[in-house]
Design an enzyme around this catalytic site. Structure first.
Site, short mmCIF file in Angstrom:
data_model
loop_
_atom_site.label_atom_id
_atom_site.label_comp_id
_atom_site.label_asym_id
_atom_site.label_seq_id
_atom_site.Cartn_x
_atom_site.Cartn_y
_atom_site.Cartn_z
N HIS A 521 -5.06 -4.65 12.66
CA HIS A 521 -4.20 -4.36 11.51
C HIS A 521 -3.09 -5.39 11.33
CE1 HIS A 521 -3.12 -2.00 8.16
NE2 HIS A 521 -3.44 -0.81 8.65
N ASP A 525 -5.62 -5.91 6.40
CA ASP A 525 -5.24 -4.63 5.81
C ASP A 525 -6.50 -3.84 5.48
OD1 ASP A 525 -2.52 -5.21 5.94
OD2 ASP A 525 -2.57 -6.27 4.03
#
Length: 548
Positions: A521, A525
């Protein structure tokens, strides 16, 4: 004024080099940038160019000879110049010319202090070479000697396999770049030692090497081998000899020295056609140089030959009604797998995206492709190709995290996870997007086969930008993988399942496959990962689009 050229340090772990070929001879004119020689290091055979111009007045290390870093390699100067003063020191490590020593005495002293191992090497008895634990991968800090294929007192030829060394990535053969007698073994079978520790000493038979091991401090304290080590090593060598295949074995590894492989590549010679004259049929430099088309070696096995079945390991007897445990020593590979995966899981914030793809058209396309003679493409090959094309459209997936920046890789190198006996290795397909399906298929079969036989080179497991892990062949329909850092993502591929699906408002029988994308992450995204999976789904569900 004449200039002394010394044996260069062409890699961070190089302590000595072998002159493979001289491309210039004494008396030749040298220009700046000319290739003087090809030098074989601990990692590869590399071209060495001149940074000076003039006439080659002297060659200090002949082709085929090995010498420590900083040994006198050559002298370049003006034609007819007197170099007797420079030659007075013989082949000892080169020093600065007298004038340079006077002007730069402090620098020379500093060099002497920091180069203690090199100085120690010059004080060894004539012809004696200290062999250290090699750095066989970019992440290797220590190695374990799995098997010694030579024992103390054995004659060693250049290119002979000394031992099998277990690194953090694979178990690899370690060959000798020197000829002589194995005088001393510094690391016993099963023992682990840091890189640059004393591994062995090679030299003329009968040479007195007392005190050398005790005085060697580059990699720590070495322990002398015991008779038990020698007795254990001898059967291992015999076993290795029996198990070694011919140089042209069917589907097996071709035994050839790195130098022989390079010369064969330069001359366009197929190694499968060459009969090796080295140990266990190993192809050496002279075999390539003396090769003619009429001397082609016959294949060692026919295409119908089945691989020899290995005997199953005996089962451990477990007494009924008793508590019974078995302790298995962690291999170097298993330790590194545990360390790397723990680092990945606890440093990269993982999340997973799952998508289901229809495989009906992919199955038809594969069946058609495999009708082409000598072509074999698997579903995994099609997934790899689709990933490579999707990564070009979504380069953020093909990235890696650094504290001060995100690195976007615009080249695509896909790692393919392969299960081996001791754990997991990830051979890499370089520039996968430029490969055809058949090329991917052939490369994956070759890499996976050599991975299971522990014959992969370290350079074949480095540089991945994305990873594919497939457990579909084991019937696993869906799973999540841990990211293979420094990659930012890994794709988990499940089995193809036949089940009822809805098409055009009708329930029909269809074939589907689950794909799970684990993302970091910090770099990817959720929307970016989802868009990549949508593109990947389009390529897989309609394989013809991969040709666009």
């Amino acid at each position: 004024m004449a200039i002394k050229v010394t044996m260069p340090r062409l890699s961070d772990t190089m302590t000595e080099g072998t002159v493979a070929t001289w491309l210039k001879k004494v008396g030749d004119k040298i220009s700046e940038g000319d290739i003087l020689a090809e030098i074989e290091t601990d990692k590869a055979t590399m071209e060495f160019e001149s940074f000076n111009k003039g006439t080659l007045l002297h060659i200090g290390i002949q082709a085929g000879e090995t010498a420590p870093v900083d040994s006198l390699l050559a002298i370049i100067g003006s034609e007819g110049e007197d170099i007797s003063a420079l030659l007075a020191g013989g082949d000892a490590p080169a020093a600065e010319a007298p004038k340079a020593e006077t002007k730069e005495a402090p620098a020379a002293e500093a060099k002497t202090e920091t180069a203690a191992p090199a100085k120690a090497a010059t004080e060894l008895p004539k012809g004696v070479i200290v062999v250290t634990m090699p750095r066989l991968s970019d992440t290797m800090t220590e190695g374990t000697v799995a098997t010694w294929l030579k024992k103390e007192g054995d004659a060693v030829a250049e290119g002979d396999i000394l031992a099998e060394i277990e690194t953090d990535k694979a178990t690899m053969e370690f060959e000798s770049f020197n000829a002589g007698t194995l005088l001393y073994i510094g690391i016993k079978e099963g023992n682990t030692a840091p890189v640059d520790s004393l591994l062995a000493i090679i030299g003329p038979a009968g040479t007195d090497i007392s005190g050398i091991a005790d005085n060697y401090t580059a990699g720590g304290t070495a322990t002398a081998s015991t008779p038990a080590t020698e007795e254990k090593a001898a059967p291992a060598a015999e076993k290795a000899t029996e198990a070694t295949t011919d140089s042209s074995s069917n589907g097996g590894r071709i035994l050839a020295s790195p130098l022989a492989k390079k010369i064969a590549s330069d001359k366009g010679i197929q190694l499968t056609q060459v009969k090796g004259s080295g140990e266990n049929g190993r192809i050496v430099k002279s075999d390539i140089e003396n090769f003619t088309p009429s001397a082609q070696a016959q294949p060692a096995a026919t295409s119908g030959t089945k691989p020899q079945e290995t005997a199953a390991a005996p089962k451990v007897f477990v007494p009924a009604g008793e508590v019974f445990t078995e302790e298995i020593k962690n291999s170097q590979m298993r330790k590194i797998i545990a360390k790397r995966l723990a680092e990945s899981l606890f440093t990269a914030p993982h999340y997973n995206l799952v998508i289901e793809v229809s495989m009906d058209e992919a199955m038809q396309a594969r069946a058609t492709i495999n009708t082409v003679p000598e072509t074999k493409v698997s579903f995994n090959d099609m997934v790899i190709k689709a990933c490579a094309l999707a990564l070009k459209k979504h380069p953020k997936i093909n990235s890696q995290w650094k504290e001060d920046a995100i690195i976007i890789n615009h080249h695509v190198n896909i790692g393919v996870a392969v299960a081996v006996e001791d754990g997991l290795v990830v051979p890499v397909l370089k520039f996968t997007d430029a490969m055809s399906l058949s090329q991917i298929g052939a490369s994956v079969r070759d890499l996976a086969g050599r991975a299971k036989n522990k014959k992969l080179g370290p350079q074949e497991m480095e540089g991945s930008t994305f990873t594919v892990s497939n457990l579909g062949m084991f019937g696993i329909t869906e799973f999540n993988s841990i990211i293979n850092q420094p990659n930012s993502a890994i794709l988990s591929v499940g089995a193809i399942v036949e089940k009822p699906v809805v098409k055009n408002g009708q329930i029909v029988v269809g074939n589907t496959m689950m794909l799970s994308l684990a993302c970091d992450h910090r770099t990817i995204d959720g929307a970016t990962g989802a868009q990549f999976l949508q593109t990947l789904k389009q390529f897989i569900e309609s394989p013809v689009t991969m040709l666009a």
